[in-house]
Motif scaffolding. Structure first.
Motif, PDB file in Angstrom:
ATOM      1  N   TYR A  79       0.849  -1.191   0.000  1.00 42.75           N
ATOM      2  CA  TYR A  79       0.000   0.000   0.000  1.00 42.75           C
ATOM      3  C   TYR A  79       0.879   1.233   0.000  1.00 42.75           C
ATOM      4  N   GLY A 105      -6.086   5.260   9.149  1.00 36.07           N
ATOM      5  CA  GLY A 105      -6.519   3.865   9.172  1.00 36.07           C
ATOM      6  C   GLY A 105      -6.834   3.276   7.807  1.00 36.07           C
ATOM      7  N   ALA A 125      -4.751   2.229   5.468  1.00 36.94           N
ATOM      8  CA  ALA A 125      -3.913   1.059   5.160  1.00 36.94           C
ATOM      9  C   ALA A 125      -4.477  -0.192   5.829  1.00 36.94           C
ATOM     10  N   THR A 126      -4.974  -0.048   7.048  1.00 36.43           N
ATOM     11  CA  THR A 126      -5.595  -1.188   7.740  1.00 36.43           C
ATOM     12  C   THR A 126      -6.860  -1.619   7.011  1.00 36.43           C
ATOM     13  N   THR A 163      -5.809  -3.363   3.830  1.00 39.32           N
ATOM     14  CA  THR A 163      -5.207  -4.665   4.123  1.00 39.32           C
ATOM     15  C   THR A 163      -6.279  -5.691   4.472  1.00 39.32           C
ATOM     16  N   ASN A 164      -7.243  -5.310   5.282  1.00 33.71           N
ATOM     17  CA  ASN A 164      -8.320  -6.232   5.637  1.00 33.71           C
ATOM     18  C   ASN A 164      -9.153  -6.623   4.416  1.00 33.71           C
ATOM     19  N   SER A 171       3.639   0.969   9.130  1.00 30.23           N
ATOM     20  CA  SER A 171       3.370  -0.201   8.305  1.00 30.23           C
ATOM     21  C   SER A 171       3.497  -1.482   9.125  1.00 30.23           C
ATOM     22  N   ARG A 228       2.850  -1.786  12.269  1.00 34.51           N
ATOM     23  CA  ARG A 228       1.635  -1.872  13.098  1.00 34.51           C
ATOM     24  C   ARG A 228       0.445  -2.366  12.282  1.00 34.51           C
ATOM     25  N   VAL A 229       0.313  -1.879  11.051  1.00 39.61           N
ATOM     26  CA  VAL A 229      -0.777  -2.326  10.181  1.00 39.61           C
ATOM     27  C   VAL A 229      -0.700  -3.838   9.986  1.00 39.61           C
ATOM     28  N   LYS A 279      -1.538  -5.774  13.262  1.00 40.25           N
ATOM     29  CA  LYS A 279      -2.981  -5.753  13.545  1.00 40.25           C
ATOM     30  C   LYS A 279      -3.749  -6.699  12.634  1.00 40.25           C
ATOM     31  N   ALA A 280      -3.272  -6.847  11.402  1.00 42.75           N
ATOM     32  CA  ALA A 280      -3.968  -7.691  10.420  1.00 42.75           C
ATOM     33  C   ALA A 280      -3.643  -9.175  10.604  1.00 42.75           C
TER      34      ALA A 280
END
Length: 165
Positions: free
Chosen positions: A93, A103, A105-106, A109-110, A136, A138-139, A142-143
Motif C-alpha cells: 500500500y 486507518g 492502510a488497515t 489490508t483487511n 506499516s 503496526r498495520v 494488527k492484520a
C-alpha cells in the motif's frame, strides 16, 4: 471489479489514474520507505506492469479512492511483483501523505486479505516493511501477519499471513 469498504473504493488502475497516482508515487517523502517513480513515464510503466499481472493472475494493486469525495488517495492491494518476482502474493500500500494516519492502510489490508481468502482461495500472503516504517509494521501486526525474517539485501522485514480458517 470494484470493491467498496466503509470508506474506500478500490478499482483496477487505469492509465487515466496515473497523474493522480504519480502525485504521491513520485514524491520522495511519500515513498521514503519504498521505490519511488522518478517520472510520469516510469509511473505509467509501473502501473501498466501491474495491470498486465491483473490480466494474467486476476489481481493487482487497486487505485484507492475516498468514498467521501472520489479523490485518489492511494494505490495498493494484492500483487505478484512484476519487477521483482519470486516473493509470492504480496500486499502493499502506498498513500498520499494527506491520507496518512487515518486507518486507510488497515482498511485496505483487511479488504485485501478477505479477497485473497474468499475469492482467490490463497493459502498465504506476504508483505514487506522497513524497520523504520513503524506505521506499516503496526498495520501488518494488527492484520495478523507474522514477522518471518529480515531480508538484508532489501533492508526490509518479510511478513507472512496464513489464510486458513
Amino acid at each position: 471489479m470494484d470493491i467498496q469498504t466503509e470508506r474506500l473504493l478500490l478499482s483496477p488502475a487505469r492509465l487515466a489514474d496515473v497523474p493522480a497516482l504519480f502525485a504521491f508515487l513520485g514524491d520522495a517523502r511519500a515513498m521514503q520507505h519504498t521505490h519511488r517513480c522518478e517520472t510520469l513515464r516510469e509511473c505509467r510503466r509501473h502501473v501498466a506492469g501491474h495491470e498486465w499481472q491483473r490480466r494474467k493472475r486476476g489481481y493487482a494493486p487497486w487505485t484507492i479512492r475516498s468514498r467521501a469525495d472520489g479523490a485518489v488517495i492511494g494505490y495498493g492491494g494484492l500483487y505478484e511483483d512484476p519487477f521483482d518476482p519470486g516473493w509470492g502474493v504480496e500486499i502493499g500500500y502506498w498513500f498520499a501523505p494527506s491520507a496518512w494516519g487515518r486507518g486507510y492502510a488497515t482498511e485496505l489490508t483487511n479488504a485485501s486479505l478477505a479477497e485473497a481468502r474468499d475469492q482467490l482461495r490463497l493459502a498465504e500472503v506476504w508483505a514487506f516493511a522497513k524497520p523504520e516504517n513503524l506505521g506499516s509494521g503496526r498495520v501488518l501486526d494488527k492484520a495478523g501477519f507474522e514477522k518471518q525474517r529480515y531480508v538484508p539485501e532489501m533492508e526490509r522485514w518479510l511478513y507472512r499471513h496464513g489464510l486458513e480458517g
